[in-house]
Design a protein around this motif. Structure first.
Motif, PDB file in Angstrom:
ATOM      1  N   ARG A  59     -43.332 -25.398  39.058  1.00  6.88           N
ATOM      2  CA  ARG A  59     -41.888 -25.194  38.872  1.00  6.88           C
ATOM      3  C   ARG A  59     -40.913 -26.286  39.234  1.00  6.88           C
ATOM      4  NH1 ARG A  59     -41.705 -19.612  38.425  1.00  6.88           N
ATOM      5  NH2 ARG A  59     -39.731 -19.390  38.792  1.00  6.88           N
ATOM      6  N   THR A  60     -39.853 -26.027  38.417  1.00  4.82           N
ATOM      7  CA  THR A  60     -38.733 -26.965  38.704  1.00  4.82           C
ATOM      8  C   THR A  60     -37.383 -26.378  38.510  1.00  4.82           C
ATOM      9  OG1 THR A  60     -37.906 -29.283  37.715  1.00  4.82           O
ATOM     10  CG2 THR A  60     -38.766 -27.625  36.118  1.00  4.82           C
ATOM     11  N   LYS A  61     -36.550 -27.169  38.547  1.00  5.36           N
ATOM     12  CA  LYS A  61     -35.170 -26.449  38.584  1.00  5.36           C
ATOM     13  C   LYS A  61     -34.146 -27.240  37.779  1.00  5.36           C
ATOM     14  CE  LYS A  61     -34.477 -24.466  43.252  1.00  5.36           C
ATOM     15  NZ  LYS A  61     -33.628 -24.434  44.292  1.00  5.36           N
ATOM     16  N   ARG A  62     -33.243 -26.445  36.746  1.00  6.94           N
ATOM     17  CA  ARG A  62     -32.470 -26.719  36.037  1.00  6.94           C
ATOM     18  C   ARG A  62     -31.099 -25.949  36.052  1.00  6.94           C
ATOM     19  NH1 ARG A  62     -31.586 -25.609  30.178  1.00  6.94           N
ATOM     20  NH2 ARG A  62     -30.364 -27.401  29.360  1.00  6.94           N
ATOM     21  N   ASN A  63     -29.908 -26.834  36.419  1.00  6.35           N
ATOM     22  CA  ASN A  63     -28.711 -26.082  36.430  1.00  6.35           C
ATOM     23  C   ASN A  63     -28.720 -25.059  37.626  1.00  6.35           C
ATOM     24  OD1 ASN A  63     -27.739 -27.710  34.311  1.00  6.35           O
ATOM     25  ND2 ASN A  63     -28.041 -25.978  32.961  1.00  6.35           N
ATOM     26  N   ALA A  64     -29.373 -25.290  38.717  1.00  6.81           N
ATOM     27  CA  ALA A  64     -29.642 -24.751  39.828  1.00  6.81           C
ATOM     28  C   ALA A  64     -30.416 -23.461  39.790  1.00  6.81           C
ATOM     29  CB  ALA A  64     -28.518 -24.407  40.549  1.00  6.81           C
ATOM     30  N   THR A 112     -35.409 -20.342  21.912  1.00  5.60           N
ATOM     31  CA  THR A 112     -34.215 -20.845  22.835  1.00  5.60           C
ATOM     32  C   THR A 112     -34.687 -20.978  24.292  1.00  5.60           C
ATOM     33  OG1 THR A 112     -32.519 -19.975  21.207  1.00  5.60           O
ATOM     34  CG2 THR A 112     -31.883 -20.647  23.713  1.00  5.60           C
ATOM     35  N   ARG A 113     -35.376 -19.916  24.672  1.00  9.20           N
ATOM     36  CA  ARG A 113     -35.897 -20.059  26.314  1.00  9.20           C
ATOM     37  C   ARG A 113     -36.868 -21.055  26.407  1.00  9.20           C
ATOM     38  NH1 ARG A 113     -35.316 -14.358  25.482  1.00  9.20           N
ATOM     39  NH2 ARG A 113     -37.590 -14.334  25.139  1.00  9.20           N
ATOM     40  N   MET A 114     -37.621 -21.046  25.565  1.00  6.73           N
ATOM     41  CA  MET A 114     -38.884 -22.215  25.212  1.00  6.73           C
ATOM     42  C   MET A 114     -38.449 -23.578  25.395  1.00  6.73           C
ATOM     43  SD  MET A 114     -41.646 -20.758  22.777  1.00  6.73           S
ATOM     44  CE  MET A 114     -42.712 -19.384  23.400  1.00  6.73           C
ATOM     45  N   ILE A 115     -37.247 -23.765  24.526  1.00 11.00           N
ATOM     46  CA  ILE A 115     -36.586 -25.014  24.500  1.00 11.00           C
ATOM     47  C   ILE A 115     -35.880 -25.302  25.816  1.00 11.00           C
ATOM     48  CG2 ILE A 115     -34.792 -26.399  23.515  1.00 11.00           C
ATOM     49  CD1 ILE A 115     -35.410 -25.073  21.020  1.00 11.00           C
ATOM     50  N   GLY A 116     -35.365 -24.538  26.370  1.00  9.60           N
ATOM     51  CA  GLY A 116     -34.710 -24.842  27.924  1.00  9.60           C
ATOM     52  C   GLY A 116     -35.818 -24.888  28.593  1.00  9.60           C
ATOM     53  N   MET A 117     -36.840 -24.511  28.598  1.00  8.36           N
ATOM     54  CA  MET A 117     -37.758 -24.858  29.724  1.00  8.36           C
ATOM     55  C   MET A 117     -38.520 -26.119  29.478  1.00  8.36           C
ATOM     56  SD  MET A 117     -41.601 -22.670  30.133  1.00  8.36           S
ATOM     57  CE  MET A 117     -42.095 -22.660  28.517  1.00  8.36           C
ATOM     58  N   ARG A 119     -36.781 -28.876  28.218  1.00 12.84           N
ATOM     59  CA  ARG A 119     -35.742 -29.537  28.518  1.00 12.84           C
ATOM     60  C   ARG A 119     -35.800 -29.628  29.924  1.00 12.84           C
ATOM     61  NH1 ARG A 119     -30.105 -28.518  25.953  1.00 12.84           N
ATOM     62  NH2 ARG A 119     -29.673 -30.606  27.031  1.00 12.84           N
ATOM     63  N   ALA A 120     -35.886 -28.642  30.823  1.00 14.89           N
ATOM     64  CA  ALA A 120     -35.890 -28.532  32.302  1.00 14.89           C
ATOM     65  C   ALA A 120     -37.115 -29.430  32.616  1.00 14.89           C
ATOM     66  CB  ALA A 120     -36.147 -27.281  32.818  1.00 14.89           C
ATOM     67  N   LEU A 154     -38.782 -35.765  21.197  1.00 18.36           N
ATOM     68  CA  LEU A 154     -39.703 -35.687  22.566  1.00 18.36           C
ATOM     69  C   LEU A 154     -39.267 -37.007  23.241  1.00 18.36           C
ATOM     70  CD1 LEU A 154     -41.493 -33.748  20.935  1.00 18.36           C
ATOM     71  CD2 LEU A 154     -43.333 -34.888  21.852  1.00 18.36           C
ATOM     72  N   THR A 155     -39.432 -36.712  24.580  1.00 13.26           N
ATOM     73  CA  THR A 155     -39.354 -38.009  25.390  1.00 13.26           C
ATOM     74  C   THR A 155     -40.709 -38.427  25.643  1.00 13.26           C
ATOM     75  OG1 THR A 155     -39.841 -36.596  27.284  1.00 13.26           O
ATOM     76  CG2 THR A 155     -37.684 -36.717  26.818  1.00 13.26           C
ATOM     77  N   GLN A 156     -40.763 -39.564  26.253  1.00 15.66           N
ATOM     78  CA  GLN A 156     -42.058 -40.357  26.453  1.00 15.66           C
ATOM     79  C   GLN A 156     -43.048 -39.576  27.277  1.00 15.66           C
ATOM     80  OE1 GLN A 156     -43.110 -43.441  24.952  1.00 15.66           O
ATOM     81  NE2 GLN A 156     -44.948 -42.676  25.855  1.00 15.66           N
ATOM     82  N   LYS A 157     -42.333 -38.721  28.300  1.00 13.32           N
ATOM     83  CA  LYS A 157     -43.064 -38.183  29.288  1.00 13.32           C
ATOM     84  C   LYS A 157     -43.599 -36.832  28.465  1.00 13.32           C
ATOM     85  CE  LYS A 157     -42.341 -34.945  33.107  1.00 13.32           C
ATOM     86  NZ  LYS A 157     -41.324 -34.371  34.136  1.00 13.32           N
ATOM     87  N   GLY A 158     -42.957 -36.254  27.593  1.00 12.28           N
ATOM     88  CA  GLY A 158     -43.401 -35.196  26.602  1.00 12.28           C
ATOM     89  C   GLY A 158     -44.420 -35.470  25.657  1.00 12.28           C
ATOM     90  N   GLU A 159     -44.342 -36.765  25.168  1.00 13.03           N
ATOM     91  CA  GLU A 159     -45.715 -37.409  24.306  1.00 13.03           C
ATOM     92  C   GLU A 159     -46.619 -37.307  25.262  1.00 13.03           C
ATOM     93  OE1 GLU A 159     -44.047 -40.644  22.405  1.00 13.03           O
ATOM     94  OE2 GLU A 159     -42.760 -39.473  20.833  1.00 13.03           O
ATOM     95  N   THR A 160     -46.555 -38.022  26.221  1.00 18.18           N
ATOM     96  CA  THR A 160     -47.862 -38.339  27.279  1.00 18.18           C
ATOM     97  C   THR A 160     -48.459 -37.066  27.520  1.00 18.18           C
ATOM     98  OG1 THR A 160     -46.831 -40.438  28.123  1.00 18.18           O
ATOM     99  CG2 THR A 160     -48.635 -39.669  29.232  1.00 18.18           C
ATOM    100  N   PHE A 161     -47.786 -36.061  28.037  1.00 17.84           N
ATOM    101  CA  PHE A 161     -48.348 -34.802  28.506  1.00 17.84           C
ATOM    102  C   PHE A 161     -48.878 -34.036  27.452  1.00 17.84           C
ATOM    103  CE2 PHE A 161     -47.499 -30.320  29.317  1.00 17.84           C
ATOM    104  CZ  PHE A 161     -48.567 -29.944  30.360  1.00 17.84           C
TER     105      PHE A 161
END
Length: 521
Positions: free
Chosen positions: A407-412, A471-476, A478-479, A494-501
């Motif tokens: 789990r992580t956090k985005r905008n608290a 939209t919820r999937m995209i938010g997840m 991004r988080a 995609l970020t480099q992290k996203g491509e790698t994962f």
């Protein structure tokens, strides 16, 4: 570029720039029926006399081209079949007869289909009217090996509206520049396996975009047919130049053929696994005839040029494409082709009005947006190379997946973890790894279509629910830092992290447990 960091021990250098580019010149007034009617009125031609007038203009243009061919001392041939390979024939003539001092090779005359204005009776109004319909007319092809821009051709439509097409190649152009600059090189086809000064070669490729395109293109047209600009006298033709199709290629030059031969099957396998693109692999030289069922075949010899019969993987997105293939044995080429630039944006004032503030506008085919077009193509190539290298990072699967699987956090706000082995999350990862998104990113609508291919047939309430889910999937995503939002647009990359994962998980999911045990052993 992440690809170069991963494979720096294999790579000799990289050059990137225009490959093939096809320009189109049109007179805006003559290219629509209203404007053409006005032009005929200004010239003083009655609609009932249009046929005789147009035939006379066509004869005048053909005579002008024949006279020019005689003046230049090059052959003028009539071709009975429009499908004949004109470039191959032009190169044969170049070998047999050589090239003139100004670069002229030959001219061809051939009948081909076209769209052209003609006059037809309107049964309702009982009047003659101008309409643009398909027909056939004579086209003139002028082939040259220009001292500055290299090998190319001009195609002239000898019937109104006298449209012109010009094909150039940035790599042939680069060869002429290298010769003029005294830079050593090796060239095979339109590819450079070796260049003595890569930095200098890249500057020469970049300099091509600073060309005064109207001056260059109008000069080539005038060289082929001196009379064309006065064909509608006293109405003077003024060509608006646009780029119908552009190919921007990034060539990664390897130290040797052997190193690329070892690496390329792995890159190809990875690209196939992560891209989910069917019907994309074909043998070179056999487009559409048979699909590739295995690894790249051996090197072949053809004529005096060395060609490597390799495998190509290609992804299409709304008429635009990005592809990867091994070329001339030691060069890995990634190439973006843009046919429909309005799918992209350019930062400019609306209608080029300097009084208005610059905003993100739809990109045009006009040469004014050519620099931005190449910028987008360059970015697409680099993202694609980074994507196919993502599985080669020096990380364990646990290290690549650990953060995203917690789990992580985005905008608290707490955001759930991704579970790669859950059907829904695995489907989402498959979507992220699609090669198409390396070109221009993806939108909410693309993700909705992936979640439910029948989304367009849903009711409005169901479509809103599906949109909210995407939209919820995209938010997840991004988080977790797997994607990022493009500035000022509802588009995600995609970020480099996203491509790698995404890529690592998908590749691991295709490997049998027995294979994993053997690798560990």
């Amino acid at each position: 570029m992440h690809f170069l960091k991963v494979y720096q021990e294999y790579v000799y250098g990289v050059i990137e720039g225009l490959d093939r580019i096809r320009f189109r010149g049109t007179d805006r007034m003559l290219s629509n029926k209203v404007g053409f009617s006005i032009a005929l009125h200004r010239i003083g031609v009655l609609l009932q006399d249009f046929g005789c007038w147009a035939e006379a203009r066509t004869k005048s243009l053909r005579d002008s081209c024949e006279q020019q061919a005689h003046k230049l001392g090059i052959p003028m041939r009539y071709l009975r079949r429009s499908g004949e390979d004109k470039e191959k024939l032009a190169r044969q003539i170049m070998q047999e007869h050589g090239v003139c001092k100004d670069g002229s090779i030959c001219m061809f005359s051939v009948v081909e289909p076209c769209l052209a204005p003609s006059v037809f009776p309107n049964k309702e109004t009982k009047r003659l009217e101008v309409d643009i319909r398909p027909r056939k007319c004579v086209f003139i092809y002028y082939y040259f090996d220009h001292p500055r821009v290299g090998f190319g051709n001009v195609r002239i439509q000898t019937w109104a509206p006298y449209t012109v097409h010009i094909c150039l190649n940035g790599r042939h152009w680069l060869e002429k520049s290298l010769i003029a600059g005294g830079v050593g090189y090796m060239k095979a086809g339109n590819c450079f396996p070796w260049v003595a000064d890569i930095g200098r070669a890249q500057k020469l490729l970049d300099a091509q975009l600073k060309t005064d395109w109207p001056k260059l293109l109008n000069g080539l047209v005038r060289k082929a047919c001196p009379r064309i600009f006065q064909v509608c006298s006293p109405f003077a033709l003024t060509y608006y130049w646009s780029a119908d199709e552009t190919e921007f290629a990034t060539d990664v030059m390897f130290h040797s053929r052997k190193k690329l031969d070892i690496l390329f099957p792995r890159l190809l396998f990875h690209a196939m696994r992560i891209s989910d693109c069917h019907n994309t692999l074909r043998y070179f030289g056999k487009r559409g005839e048979e699909k590739c069922r295995g690894m790249a075949p051996a090197q072949i010899q053809s004529d005096c040029r060395r060609r490597f019969e390799g495998v190509r993987i290609k992804h299409w997105v709304s008429g635009d494409s990005i592809k990867m293939y091994n070329k001339e044995g030691s060069v890995l080429r990634v190439e973006t082709t843009i046919n429909h630039p309005r799918h992209f944006k350019a930062f400019r004032p609306a209608n080029d009005d300097a009084a208005k503030p610059a905003t993100w506008q739809k990109m045009r085919k006009g040469i004014n947006d050519l620099h931005r077009r190449c910028q987008i193509s360059k970015g697409a190539n680099e993202r694609y190379l980074d994507a196919i290298s993502a599985a080669q990072v020096e990380k364990t699967l646990l290290e690549a997946a650990k953060e995203v699987c917690n789990r992580t956090k985005r905008n608290a706000r707490s955001v759930r973890a991704l579970n790669p082995w859950n059907d829904n999350d695995f489907t989402l990862l498959t979507f992220l790894a699609k090669g198409e998104w390396k070109l221009n990113g993806f939108r909410n609508a693309h993700l909705r279509q992936w979640i439910n291919p029948q989304c367009k047939t849903l009711t409005k309430i169901e479509q809103r629910k599906l949109s909210a889910k995407a939209t919820r999937m995209i938010g997840m995503l991004r988080a977790h830092g797997l994607i990022r939002k493009a500035p000022r647009e509802h588009r995600y990359l995609l970020t480099q992290k996203g491509e790698t994962f995404a890529n690592a998980l998908l590749v691991a999911s295709t490997v049998h447990i027995k294979q994993l045990a053997e690798l560990v052993a």
